[in-house]
Design a protein around this motif. Structure first.
Motif, PDB file in Angstrom:
ATOM      1  N   ILE A  63       6.877   1.704   5.363  1.00 48.09           N
ATOM      2  CA  ILE A  63       5.958   2.896   4.725  1.00 48.09           C
ATOM      3  C   ILE A  63       6.999   3.191   3.808  1.00 48.09           C
ATOM      4  O   ILE A  63       6.545   3.925   2.815  1.00 48.09           O
ATOM      5  CB  ILE A  63       5.360   4.003   6.007  1.00 48.09           C
ATOM      6  CG1 ILE A  63       4.468   2.755   6.934  1.00 48.09           C
ATOM      7  CG2 ILE A  63       4.660   4.605   5.523  1.00 48.09           C
ATOM      8  CD1 ILE A  63       3.768   1.719   6.371  1.00 48.09           C
ATOM      9  N   ALA A  64       8.218   3.870   4.297  1.00 46.69           N
ATOM     10  CA  ALA A  64       8.941   5.566   3.578  1.00 46.69           C
ATOM     11  C   ALA A  64       9.484   4.756   2.118  1.00 46.69           C
ATOM     12  O   ALA A  64       9.281   4.974   1.199  1.00 46.69           O
ATOM     13  CB  ALA A  64      10.253   5.654   4.133  1.00 46.69           C
ATOM     14  N   LEU A  65      10.161   3.465   2.293  1.00 42.59           N
ATOM     15  CA  LEU A  65      10.210   2.564   0.918  1.00 42.59           C
ATOM     16  C   LEU A  65       8.550   2.438   0.419  1.00 42.59           C
ATOM     17  O   LEU A  65       8.521   2.519  -1.488  1.00 42.59           O
ATOM     18  CB  LEU A  65      11.113   1.747   1.433  1.00 42.59           C
ATOM     19  CG  LEU A  65      12.304   1.883   1.697  1.00 42.59           C
ATOM     20  CD1 LEU A  65      12.166   0.240   2.628  1.00 42.59           C
ATOM     21  CD2 LEU A  65      13.391   2.266   0.115  1.00 42.59           C
ATOM     22  N   LYS A  66       7.809   2.038   0.723  1.00 46.85           N
ATOM     23  CA  LYS A  66       6.652   2.458   0.092  1.00 46.85           C
ATOM     24  C   LYS A  66       6.197   3.263  -0.287  1.00 46.85           C
ATOM     25  O   LYS A  66       5.552   2.769  -1.851  1.00 46.85           O
ATOM     26  CB  LYS A  66       5.543   1.391   1.100  1.00 46.85           C
ATOM     27  CG  LYS A  66       3.816   0.706   0.573  1.00 46.85           C
ATOM     28  CD  LYS A  66       3.258   2.047   0.393  1.00 46.85           C
ATOM     29  CE  LYS A  66       2.698   3.389   2.254  1.00 46.85           C
ATOM     30  NZ  LYS A  66       1.719   4.035   2.122  1.00 46.85           N
ATOM     31  N   ALA A 125      -0.561  -5.327   0.254  1.00 49.27           N
ATOM     32  CA  ALA A 125       0.172  -4.446   0.181  1.00 49.27           C
ATOM     33  C   ALA A 125      -0.952  -2.694   0.263  1.00 49.27           C
ATOM     34  O   ALA A 125      -0.662  -1.904   0.263  1.00 49.27           O
ATOM     35  CB  ALA A 125       1.893  -4.051   1.080  1.00 49.27           C
ATOM     36  N   ALA A 126      -0.697  -3.620  -1.239  1.00 50.86           N
ATOM     37  CA  ALA A 126      -0.936  -1.883  -2.335  1.00 50.86           C
ATOM     38  C   ALA A 126      -2.975  -1.495  -2.258  1.00 50.86           C
ATOM     39  O   ALA A 126      -3.230  -1.417  -1.692  1.00 50.86           O
ATOM     40  CB  ALA A 126      -1.799  -3.267  -3.416  1.00 50.86           C
ATOM     41  N   GLU A 127      -3.499  -2.932  -1.116  1.00 52.39           N
ATOM     42  CA  GLU A 127      -4.476  -2.348  -0.481  1.00 52.39           C
ATOM     43  C   GLU A 127      -4.550  -2.025   0.537  1.00 52.39           C
ATOM     44  O   GLU A 127      -5.685  -0.519   0.999  1.00 52.39           O
ATOM     45  CB  GLU A 127      -5.397  -4.200  -0.376  1.00 52.39           C
ATOM     46  CG  GLU A 127      -6.513  -3.831   0.344  1.00 52.39           C
ATOM     47  CD  GLU A 127      -7.848  -2.948  -0.435  1.00 52.39           C
ATOM     48  OE1 GLU A 127      -9.245  -1.768  -0.151  1.00 52.39           O
ATOM     49  OE2 GLU A 127      -7.924  -2.687  -1.506  1.00 52.39           O
ATOM     50  N   ILE A 128      -3.676  -2.259   1.271  1.00 51.02           N
ATOM     51  CA  ILE A 128      -3.684  -0.898   2.687  1.00 51.02           C
ATOM     52  C   ILE A 128      -2.874   0.490   2.283  1.00 51.02           C
ATOM     53  O   ILE A 128      -3.854   1.359   2.806  1.00 51.02           O
ATOM     54  CB  ILE A 128      -2.365  -1.608   3.183  1.00 51.02           C
ATOM     55  CG1 ILE A 128      -3.346  -3.398   4.098  1.00 51.02           C
ATOM     56  CG2 ILE A 128      -2.170  -0.991   5.094  1.00 51.02           C
ATOM     57  CD1 ILE A 128      -1.906  -3.685   5.098  1.00 51.02           C
ATOM     58  N   ASP A 129      -2.519   0.413   1.228  1.00 51.60           N
ATOM     59  CA  ASP A 129      -2.233   1.949   0.155  1.00 51.60           C
ATOM     60  C   ASP A 129      -3.318   2.533   0.929  1.00 51.60           C
ATOM     61  O   ASP A 129      -3.413   3.386   0.882  1.00 51.60           O
ATOM     62  CB  ASP A 129      -1.167   1.797  -0.414  1.00 51.60           C
ATOM     63  CG  ASP A 129      -0.729   3.412  -1.263  1.00 51.60           C
ATOM     64  OD1 ASP A 129       0.445   3.647  -0.100  1.00 51.60           O
ATOM     65  OD2 ASP A 129      -1.218   3.282  -2.273  1.00 51.60           O
ATOM     66  N   ARG A 130      -3.699   1.887  -0.142  1.00 53.66           N
ATOM     67  CA  ARG A 130      -4.772   2.507  -0.821  1.00 53.66           C
ATOM     68  C   ARG A 130      -6.223   2.873   0.521  1.00 53.66           C
ATOM     69  O   ARG A 130      -7.138   4.055   0.530  1.00 53.66           O
ATOM     70  CB  ARG A 130      -6.271   1.651  -1.644  1.00 53.66           C
ATOM     71  CG  ARG A 130      -6.069   1.934  -2.956  1.00 53.66           C
ATOM     72  CD  ARG A 130      -6.275   1.143  -3.926  1.00 53.66           C
ATOM     73  NE  ARG A 130      -6.500  -0.333  -4.185  1.00 53.66           N
ATOM     74  CZ  ARG A 130      -5.775  -1.458  -4.157  1.00 53.66           C
ATOM     75  NH1 ARG A 130      -4.454  -1.043  -5.260  1.00 53.66           N
ATOM     76  NH2 ARG A 130      -6.008  -2.383  -3.664  1.00 53.66           N
TER      77      ARG A 130
END
Length: 410
Positions: A63-66, A125-130
């Protein structure tokens, strides 16, 4: 389990009601003899297998790198942007190697300059981030409430910023939560200078706060909100664990002691008194109930001792109360888990971020499949290359043999 709680201890509580002592009654509670009680540790296969507890350690640096990737205006970064920040981001190995271990989250490509490796998020991963950002936005008040409660459990209602930053992962706060106080904090929070030169965050107590234990007891009609009322902790014994008579008697007397809220001032109480043992257990119960997974690495909680007024041997409380806490030794560390959260679904409110973290873990697990398929594909490619090589050699030998036979005929 040190304490032998005698009947006279309960009588002392009743006397405090009779004479209506104005100050907190537990300040005058008497101390009794110690009993050296050993509680056997029993393995719990279920709690040892809860994915979102034990995968949380691996998920944290991901998560930190994301966050480093999504904070870039272009949504992608060269490896040079994070290669020297491994220690800061809790990455346990070289950052490039770590990123390549999770191809389901990080997509690698060759950058525009110097052929450096660059990384961006996969569409999944971009969808989960949103989704994660929506949770932060919609549940901002609840996240503030959890931070407020943790601060109000301290002796002076203040915590150093570095301690809060160390607890952000457990509380489910965004990494940049303290960097934007005008957006994330209200007027009840204030930044202060602490005596040891540290910057801290304090909060006004406002209305009375009830702990999870008190709220659940009120629902059952077992607690009216007054001081020195008895609330028994919910116990969840491990399967196959039988208590000796001596330990069983100790536990019964312990449960009869008054419950002191983690949010009540106890600075003038005798730290060696019997009742402080129960308050300590109540503090740990309330603290773990605030966390996303209702668990934490035991060593991470040691930094709270000074500010929460906890005893030096606070870690012993987890060992003395295995019916409430489970100590898991997976991942080469010791994780303290609140049993009630995984034994009674309605007792403790789920953290709003838990659902998102489960999604990340599920996606993280897909990396193992991707890497396995890549290895199989590489093996197959190498095997085909060897076959081609062998066939070429055979063709050359056949050509040579044909040439020789023709020459002999001639």
């Amino acid at each position: 389990m040190f304490f032998n709680f005698k009947k006279s201890a309960v009588k002392a509580v009743k006397l405090s009601y009779k004479y209506k002592v104005q100050s907190l009654p537990f300040l005058n509670f008497q101390r009794y003899s110690y009993v050296n009680v050993y509680m056997k540790w029993k393995k719990d296969s279920y709690l040892d297998s809860v994915e979102h507890i034990h995968e949380s350690i691996q998920l944290k640096p991901i998560i930190a790198l994301k966050n480093c990737v999504v904070q870039d205006p272009n949504g992608c970064i060269p490896i040079s942007a994070v290669s020297k920040r491994g220690l800061q981001l809790d990455v346990p190995m070289k950052v490039a190697r770590f990123l390549r271990q999770y191809p389901s989250i990080f997509e690698e490509f060759t950058g525009p300059q110097y052929n450096l490796p660059w990384f961006r998020l996969t569409p999944e991963a971009a969808e989960i981030d949103r989704d994660e950002k929506r949770v932060y936005e919609e549940c901002q008040e609840e996240l503030k409430s959890r931070l407020r409660k943790m601060i109000l459990m301290t002796r002076e209602n203040v915590l150093p910023l570095k301690i809060i930053q160390g607890m952000q992962w457990y509380l489910g706060l965004p990494n940049d939560f303290l960097q934007h106080p005008e957006q994330n904090l209200d007027e009840s929070f204030k930044f202060v200078e602490m005596e040891d030169g540290l910057k801290g965050l304090t909060v006004d107590s406002g209305e009375k706060i009830y702990s999870v234990m008190e709220k659940n007891a009120m629902k059952r009609g077992l607690y009216t909100g007054g001081p020195m009322e008895t609330i028994e902790f919910p116990l969840y014994p491990s399967k196959g664990l039988r208590l000796r008579t001596k330990i069983g008697n100790w536990l019964q007397e312990f449960q009869k002691l008054p419950y002191i809220s983690p949010y009540d001032d106890f600075s003038n109480s005798d730290q060696n008194s019997d009742i402080v043992e129960k308050r300590l257990v109540g503090v740990l119960h309330e603290l773990l109930s605030l966390f996303v997974e209702h668990s934490a690495e035991r060593k991470k909680l040691f930094c709270l001792k000074k500010y929460f007024g906890l005893p030096q041997k606070v870690h012993k409380a987890f060992e003395r109360h295995p019916h409430m806490f489970y100590l898991s030794f997976r991942n080469k560390t010791c994780t303290a888990i609140l049993k009630e959260a995984y034994s009674n679904n309605s007792a403790i409110e789920k953290h709003p971020l838990l659902r998102v973290r489960k999604k990340y873990i599920k996606l993280m697990k897909q990396s193992e499949v991707i890497l396995r398929n890549r290895r199989v594909k590489n093996r197959f490619s190498n095997y085909n290359a060897e076959l081609d090589l062998d066939s070429n050699n055979l063709d050359e030998r056949g050509h040579d043999m044909t040439s020789c036979s023709l020459e002999q005929v001639m």
